[in-house]
Design a protein around this motif. Structure first.
Motif, PDB file in Angstrom:
ATOM      1  N   LEU A   6      42.452  39.644  37.986  1.00  0.00           N
ATOM      2  CA  LEU A   6      41.139  40.259  38.189  1.00  0.00           C
ATOM      3  C   LEU A   6      40.304  40.187  36.915  1.00  0.00           C
ATOM      4  O   LEU A   6      39.096  39.973  36.969  1.00  0.00           O
ATOM      5  CB  LEU A   6      41.287  41.706  38.648  1.00  0.00           C
ATOM      6  CG  LEU A   6      41.672  41.903  40.109  1.00  0.00           C
ATOM      7  CD1 LEU A   6      41.869  43.382  40.413  1.00  0.00           C
ATOM      8  CD2 LEU A   6      40.609  41.321  41.022  1.00  0.00           C
ATOM      9  N   ALA A   7      40.942  40.351  35.765  1.00  0.00           N
ATOM     10  CA  ALA A   7      40.231  40.271  34.490  1.00  0.00           C
ATOM     11  C   ALA A   7      39.666  38.864  34.286  1.00  0.00           C
ATOM     12  O   ALA A   7      38.535  38.712  33.812  1.00  0.00           O
ATOM     13  CB  ALA A   7      41.158  40.648  33.339  1.00  0.00           C
ATOM     14  N   TYR A   8      40.437  37.833  34.658  1.00  0.00           N
ATOM     15  CA  TYR A   8      39.932  36.459  34.539  1.00  0.00           C
ATOM     16  C   TYR A   8      38.732  36.250  35.456  1.00  0.00           C
ATOM     17  O   TYR A   8      37.745  35.621  35.069  1.00  0.00           O
ATOM     18  CB  TYR A   8      41.018  35.443  34.892  1.00  0.00           C
ATOM     19  CG  TYR A   8      42.165  35.381  33.906  1.00  0.00           C
ATOM     20  CD1 TYR A   8      41.944  35.447  32.525  1.00  0.00           C
ATOM     21  CD2 TYR A   8      43.465  35.252  34.349  1.00  0.00           C
ATOM     22  CE1 TYR A   8      43.002  35.390  31.633  1.00  0.00           C
ATOM     23  CE2 TYR A   8      44.525  35.193  33.457  1.00  0.00           C
ATOM     24  CZ  TYR A   8      44.288  35.260  32.106  1.00  0.00           C
ATOM     25  OH  TYR A   8      45.333  35.204  31.224  1.00  0.00           O
ATOM     26  N   ALA A   9      38.809  36.761  36.674  1.00  0.00           N
ATOM     27  CA  ALA A   9      37.690  36.631  37.612  1.00  0.00           C
ATOM     28  C   ALA A   9      36.457  37.361  37.064  1.00  0.00           C
ATOM     29  O   ALA A   9      35.338  36.853  37.155  1.00  0.00           O
ATOM     30  CB  ALA A   9      38.071  37.173  38.988  1.00  0.00           C
ATOM     31  N   PHE A  10      36.662  38.529  36.493  1.00  0.00           N
ATOM     32  CA  PHE A  10      35.558  39.290  35.899  1.00  0.00           C
ATOM     33  C   PHE A  10      34.947  38.521  34.725  1.00  0.00           C
ATOM     34  O   PHE A  10      33.730  38.429  34.585  1.00  0.00           O
ATOM     35  CB  PHE A  10      36.057  40.667  35.452  1.00  0.00           C
ATOM     36  CG  PHE A  10      34.984  41.552  34.904  1.00  0.00           C
ATOM     37  CD1 PHE A  10      34.034  42.128  35.739  1.00  0.00           C
ATOM     38  CD2 PHE A  10      34.904  41.807  33.547  1.00  0.00           C
ATOM     39  CE1 PHE A  10      33.031  42.939  35.241  1.00  0.00           C
ATOM     40  CE2 PHE A  10      33.912  42.616  33.025  1.00  0.00           C
ATOM     41  CZ  PHE A  10      32.971  43.187  33.877  1.00  0.00           C
ATOM     42  N   SER A  11      35.802  37.935  33.894  1.00  0.00           N
ATOM     43  CA  SER A  11      35.329  37.142  32.767  1.00  0.00           C
ATOM     44  C   SER A  11      34.507  35.942  33.248  1.00  0.00           C
ATOM     45  O   SER A  11      33.459  35.633  32.681  1.00  0.00           O
ATOM     46  CB  SER A  11      36.523  36.662  31.938  1.00  0.00           C
ATOM     47  OG  SER A  11      36.101  35.814  30.911  1.00  0.00           O
ATOM     48  N   ASP A  12      34.976  35.285  34.310  1.00  0.00           N
ATOM     49  CA  ASP A  12      34.207  34.172  34.899  1.00  0.00           C
ATOM     50  C   ASP A  12      32.844  34.651  35.374  1.00  0.00           C
ATOM     51  O   ASP A  12      31.836  33.972  35.186  1.00  0.00           O
ATOM     52  CB  ASP A  12      34.962  33.551  36.085  1.00  0.00           C
ATOM     53  CG  ASP A  12      36.157  32.720  35.659  1.00  0.00           C
ATOM     54  OD1 ASP A  12      36.252  32.360  34.473  1.00  0.00           O
ATOM     55  OD2 ASP A  12      37.006  32.439  36.538  1.00  0.00           O
ATOM     56  N   ILE A  14      31.062  37.109  34.285  1.00  0.00           N
ATOM     57  CA  ILE A  14      30.185  37.379  33.149  1.00  0.00           C
ATOM     58  C   ILE A  14      29.672  36.082  32.534  1.00  0.00           C
ATOM     59  O   ILE A  14      28.494  35.952  32.216  1.00  0.00           O
ATOM     60  CB  ILE A  14      30.918  38.229  32.084  1.00  0.00           C
ATOM     61  CG1 ILE A  14      31.147  39.645  32.624  1.00  0.00           C
ATOM     62  CG2 ILE A  14      30.139  38.271  30.775  1.00  0.00           C
ATOM     63  CD1 ILE A  14      32.037  40.479  31.762  1.00  0.00           C
ATOM     64  N   SER A  15      30.541  35.094  32.385  1.00  0.00           N
ATOM     65  CA  SER A  15      30.146  33.869  31.682  1.00  0.00           C
ATOM     66  C   SER A  15      29.461  32.839  32.572  1.00  0.00           C
ATOM     67  O   SER A  15      28.630  32.071  32.088  1.00  0.00           O
ATOM     68  CB  SER A  15      31.354  33.243  30.985  1.00  0.00           C
ATOM     69  OG  SER A  15      32.347  32.900  31.934  1.00  0.00           O
ATOM     70  N   THR A  16      29.785  32.785  33.867  1.00  0.00           N
ATOM     71  CA  THR A  16      29.208  31.751  34.733  1.00  0.00           C
ATOM     72  C   THR A  16      28.328  32.297  35.845  1.00  0.00           C
ATOM     73  O   THR A  16      27.681  31.536  36.542  1.00  0.00           O
ATOM     74  CB  THR A  16      30.310  30.895  35.388  1.00  0.00           C
ATOM     75  OG1 THR A  16      31.038  31.698  36.324  1.00  0.00           O
ATOM     76  CG2 THR A  16      31.242  30.298  34.362  1.00  0.00           C
ATOM     77  N   GLY A  17      28.372  33.611  36.056  1.00  0.00           N
ATOM     78  CA  GLY A  17      27.562  34.202  37.116  1.00  0.00           C
ATOM     79  C   GLY A  17      28.331  34.459  38.393  1.00  0.00           C
ATOM     80  O   GLY A  17      27.846  35.123  39.297  1.00  0.00           O
ATOM     81  N   PRO A  43      36.233  29.007  39.132  1.00  0.00           N
ATOM     82  CA  PRO A  43      34.976  28.733  39.829  1.00  0.00           C
ATOM     83  C   PRO A  43      34.713  27.231  39.964  1.00  0.00           C
ATOM     84  O   PRO A  43      33.891  26.814  40.765  1.00  0.00           O
ATOM     85  CB  PRO A  43      33.911  29.418  38.976  1.00  0.00           C
ATOM     86  CG  PRO A  43      34.540  29.706  37.673  1.00  0.00           C
ATOM     87  CD  PRO A  43      36.019  29.739  37.877  1.00  0.00           C
ATOM     88  N   LEU A  44      35.437  26.402  39.215  1.00  0.00           N
ATOM     89  CA  LEU A  44      35.286  24.950  39.333  1.00  0.00           C
ATOM     90  C   LEU A  44      35.953  24.410  40.595  1.00  0.00           C
ATOM     91  O   LEU A  44      35.734  23.262  40.962  1.00  0.00           O
ATOM     92  CB  LEU A  44      35.883  24.254  38.106  1.00  0.00           C
ATOM     93  CG  LEU A  44      35.264  24.635  36.756  1.00  0.00           C
ATOM     94  CD1 LEU A  44      36.022  23.979  35.622  1.00  0.00           C
ATOM     95  CD2 LEU A  44      33.790  24.260  36.733  1.00  0.00           C
TER      96      LEU A  44
END
Length: 176
Positions: A6-12, A14-17, A43-44
């Motif tokens: 979940l933290a990785y998804a949250f980080s994505d 923030i950084s990619t929208g 997200p890629l």
């Protein structure tokens, strides 16, 4: 663990929208209740309906995830399609999440698509001496069986819109 995914998804986000997490059930430890699993998805790897305008994608009609899977894994997922899978062309790609990988392996390009399919569902309510009973119905004609058992004035039916999700798995060479 799940909290880091979940933290990785949250980080994505923030950084990619946009950030993605895939929620599944794992029944390997508890056959009846299962465990909820959360996996980060790059997200890629995901594509969605470009006509969607809602931030939470509530109006999105389809989502697609691209993965590169080994033939062995595909056969484990779709054993009845073994002959078809063995004939698929392999490509040299990195791991399915496109994150760091020490070696490139030969995999099959797989697209998993989720489609929204609009429909209608029905609830039948019957006023009995014990109280109101509720039943699920697949079609309006089912109301007649309850009216035959009870009187028509004691039976009500409500139809409401539903959305079902259909999943389609494809490879470069066709549908699995």
């Amino acid at each position: 663990g799940n909290k880091y995914n979940l933290a990785y998804a949250f980080s994505d986000a923030i950084s990619t929208g946009i950030g993605w997490a895939r929620i599944d059930m794992d029944y390997s430890r508890d056959f009846f209740d299962g465990d909820i699993t959360v996996k980060h998805v790059s997200p890629l790897c995901l594509y969605f309906d470009p006509d969607s305008k809602e931030a939470d994608l509530a109006d999105c009609s389809w989502i697609m995830q691209r993965s590169f899977l080994s033939k062995d894994l595909l056969i484990a997922l779709y054993p009845d399609q073994k002959d078809k899978i063995m004939g698929l062309e392999e490509t040299e790609e990195m791991a399915a999440d496109f994150q760091q990988s020490t070696t490139n392996t030969r995999r099959v390009n797989v697209l998993e698509r989720w489609y929204k399919v609009p429909g209608k569902a029905y609830k039948i309510y019957v006023n009995t001496p014990e109280g109101i009973e509720e039943y699920d119905a697949k079609e309006p004609g089912e109301k007649l069986q309850y009216e035959a058992q009870y009187t028509a004035e004691n039976v009500r039916m409500i139809g409401y819109p539903t959305t079902k999700i259909k999943i389609r798995t494809e490879t470069d060479d066709g549908v699995v």
